[in-house]
Design a protein around this motif. Structure first.
Motif, short mmCIF file in Angstrom:
data_model
loop_
_atom_site.label_atom_id
_atom_site.label_comp_id
_atom_site.label_asym_id
_atom_site.label_seq_id
_atom_site.Cartn_x
_atom_site.Cartn_y
_atom_site.Cartn_z
N LEU A 57 -0.63 4.64 4.02
CA LEU A 57 -0.95 5.75 3.13
C LEU A 57 -0.12 6.98 3.49
CD1 LEU A 57 -4.85 5.48 2.89
CD2 LEU A 57 -3.18 4.89 1.14
N GLY B 185 3.60 6.56 2.54
CA GLY B 185 3.82 6.71 1.11
C GLY B 185 3.76 8.16 0.68
N TRP B 186 2.80 8.89 1.24
CA TRP B 186 2.65 10.31 0.89
C TRP B 186 3.84 11.12 1.39
CZ3 TRP B 186 1.70 14.62 4.17
CH2 TRP B 186 1.39 15.80 3.46
N LEU C 273 2.06 8.64 -6.88
CA LEU C 273 2.12 10.10 -6.85
C LEU C 273 3.17 10.61 -7.81
CD1 LEU C 273 1.60 10.72 -3.02
CD2 LEU C 273 0.01 11.24 -4.87
N ILE D 28 -2.93 0.00 -4.94
CA ILE D 28 -3.13 0.64 -3.64
C ILE D 28 -4.41 0.13 -2.99
CG2 ILE D 28 -3.67 2.81 -2.45
CD1 ILE D 28 -2.10 4.26 -4.57
N VAL E 155 0.85 -1.19 0.00
CA VAL E 155 0.00 0.00 0.00
C VAL E 155 0.88 1.25 0.00
CG1 VAL E 155 -1.71 1.34 1.27
CG2 VAL E 155 -1.90 -1.15 1.22
N HIS F 81 6.76 10.75 -0.77
CA HIS F 81 6.61 11.50 -2.01
C HIS F 81 6.93 12.97 -1.80
CE1 HIS F 81 5.04 12.88 -5.79
NE2 HIS F 81 4.26 13.73 -5.14
N SER G 122 3.18 1.71 -3.13
CA SER G 122 2.39 2.06 -4.32
C SER G 122 1.92 3.51 -4.27
CB SER G 122 1.18 1.13 -4.44
OG SER G 122 1.58 -0.20 -4.42
N VAL G 123 1.55 3.99 -3.06
CA VAL G 123 1.12 5.39 -2.93
C VAL G 123 2.25 6.30 -3.38
CG1 VAL G 123 0.61 7.24 -1.29
CG2 VAL G 123 -0.57 5.05 -1.11
N SER G 124 3.43 6.04 -2.84
CA SER G 124 4.55 6.92 -3.17
C SER G 124 4.89 6.79 -4.66
CB SER G 124 5.72 6.59 -2.24
OG SER G 124 6.83 6.20 -2.95
#
Lengths: 304, 256
Positions: free
Chosen positions: B243, B246-247, A70, A223, A62, B250, A65-67
């Motif tokens: 989540l 991951g953010w 984006l 995700i 999860v 980024h 994949s988010v990173s």
């Protein structure tokens, strides 16, 4: 430094876990695959119980994949409409897969089914991809520019419920991405993978999507499907180790960023050949392990 | 590296009944010719846990041999046997042992067969090869049952839950003795029983049982409890954490 993992109930080296996450995160960003098909066997190999490896890996995918998504989003490489259709199939498939996993585990054949699925799918995908990429590389060299034909017309284009996917420049039946999503969802749950290694080739060869949007769109779908698997595995089996997942994903999210950057430098065909070689290597290793005489034909089963 | 072990409030096991960590005398005895205790009655599994040693020490009134047995909480164990089918190795047979000690080790002051007769040793299950591991009746002929049994012990030893060798009980002079009990990082959790026997001329003169708890403590215990008691919540939090991570990654990379 050793760290005790509360759900896996073992102690492992922190640096080993960070390094493993980083390496596989890099590959995940590079190829647009979740990396699970490498990480899950690696976790089992270092001593994590297989059910915990599968549940935890879903959680970690999860994050990576988010990173990854984006990074692709900013370059406009995500077909959201296609992603949603794939996702619908994926949610149904992964819920079914978690149930199937529990059934196989109670019969004592989950290990075999996992390994055989790996060998089968990795084998088929690896060979098809390798041959295709070689052929298109050669064609490119020969003609110097572009493809001859946009795509061939097959039975696939006769299916009903046609939809237009503008990003992917496609007009195909919604049943196709739904079916692909479902299959990938089942595999995600049973094999502890994101399913990218199936989805990416399926998108390229079955749906006919352009390579540029394939990676971002598959990550987008992964995700949500892996989030669904994480939830169901945590809820039904308590096999998600957050501490382990956090350590892996610290390495993995950084690796995935670097991988996504590196993928810009490589051409589509080169990328595919690299992925094909890796897929075949993992497949060969697993097939060899199935046939080689084990050290001890007796083994402890799943603890109750 | 071993982390600090904080004996704390939240032992993840429901063993409040074992609040009395004193000595429980077992067996028909006169005055106690044998006393023994542990350096700690709680093996706390914390973040840095990588296995630990517990010191068992004691005294005897009269000369004799001391044997110490460490019993982990009993569990049900399923074992599989593979055979080759169409070139690949597949689990084709399965056997369930209903009551198996999850952990087992023995230490003695002399080699076991010098201390007592085979009859006494097997009655007290002294030594891993004398463990009583019954299989369901009529499931296997004696020599096949033997194979399953040996395989179980072999696998448990490989896992580090059964000791390969008999440990040493060391006498300091005539009366004082001690032994080191080693617990690996993957030690099973639960309520352990430690049996200490004093034997002379092949007979048990005195025996004593001491409890030991192996449990998760602190953050580990809380994560484990939360995952089991609030499974749905735990799943949602796991997703949220992923989540966010991951953010964050980024954002961190975009700045550079």
């Amino acid at each position: 430094m050793q760290i005790y993992l509360p759900i896996a109930e073992i102690s492992l080296d922190t640096l080993l876990l960070l390094g493993l996450g980083g390496l596989i995160g890099f590959l995940s960003g590079l190829f647009g695959v979740g990396g699970g098909f490498l990480m899950t066997p690696a976790l089992i190999f270092i001593g994590v119980p297989p059910p915990v490896a599968v549940g935890t890996e879903a959680n970690q995918i999860v994050a990576s994949s988010v990173s990854g998504v984006l990074a692709h989003w900013r370059r406009g490489n995500v077909d959201v409409k296609m992603g949603f259709i794939l996702l619908l199939g994926g949610l149904v498939g992964s819920s079914f897969g978690v149930w199937l996993f529990a059934v196989l585990r109670s019969v004592g054949q989950i290990d075999l089914v996992i390994k055989l699925s790996y060998v089968t799918f990795l084998g088929i995908v690896g060979v098809v991809m390798f041959v295709e990429s070689l052929r298109s590389l050669r064609r490119r060299r020969a003609t110097g520019s572009g493809r001859g034909k946009l795509h061939k017309h097959t039975w696939v284009h006769g299916l009903p419920f046609k939809m237009r996917f503008r990003r992917s420049k496609l007009y195909i039946s919604a049943l196709l991405p739904l079916g692909v999503g479902f299959l990938v969802g089942v595999l995600a749950a049973v094999m502890g993978v994101g399913g990218g290694f199936i989805m990416v080739p399926a998108m390229i060869y079955l749906l006919g999507m352009p390579t540029s949007v394939v990676v971002g769109t598959s990550l987008f779908q992964i995700i949500f499907v892996t989030a669904n698997v994480t939830f169901l595995q945590a809820y039904a089996n308590q096999t998600v180790d957050v501490v382990l997942a956090l350590l892996l994903l610290i390495g993995a999210v950084i690796g995935a960023q670097l991988g996504a950057k590196a993928s810009v430098l490589l051409r589509g065909e080169q990328l595919r050949i690299l992925l094909a070689v890796m897929v075949l290597a993992v497949c060969a290793k697993l097939a060899y392990d199935l046939t080689v005489t084990p050290d001890d034909i007796y083994a402890l089963g799943v603890a109750k | 590296m071993r982390g600090p072990e904080r004996p704390g409030k939240a032992i993840s096991l429901g063993v409040g009944a074992l609040a009395v960590f004193g000595l429980v005398i077992a067996g028909p005895l006169r005055a106690a010719p044998l006393v023994a205790d542990l350096s700690k009655h709680l093996v706390a599994i914390t973040t840095g846990f990588a296995g630990t040693d517990v010191l068992l020490f004691g005294a005897v009134d009269e000369p004799g041999d001391v044997v110490v047995i460490i019993w982990g909480p009993p569990e049900e164990v399923v074992m599989h046997r593979k055979s080759r089918v169409a070139g690949i190795w597949i689990n084709t047979a399965q056997m369930t042992f209903e009551r198996v000690p999850s952990f087992y080790s023995v230490a003695s002051s002399r080699s076991l067969d010098e201390i007592a007769s085979e009859h006494v040793l097997s009655r007290l299950e002294m030594g891993v090869e004398r463990l009583n591991l019954p299989l369901p009746h009529a499931k296997a002929s004696p020599n096949i049952a033997r194979n399953w049994r040996d395989a179980l012990i072999r696998n448990k030893q490989r896992l580090g839950h059964y000791a390969h060798e008999v440990g040493q009980v060391i006498f300091l002079g005539e009366n004082l003795f001690r032994t080191q009990v080693e617990f690996p990082a993957n030690v099973p959790t639960g309520a352990y029983q430690i049996e200490v026997y004093l034997l002379r001329d092949g007979r048990v003169i005195s025996a004593q049982t001491t409890p030991l708890i192996v449990g998760k403590i602190g953050l580990e215990a809380e994560v484990y409890d939360f995952a089991h008691n609030y499974a749905a919540f735990y799943g949602l939090i796991a997703i949220l954490v992923a989540l966010m991570a991951g953010w964050l990654a980024h954002v961190a990379f975009r700045r550079h």
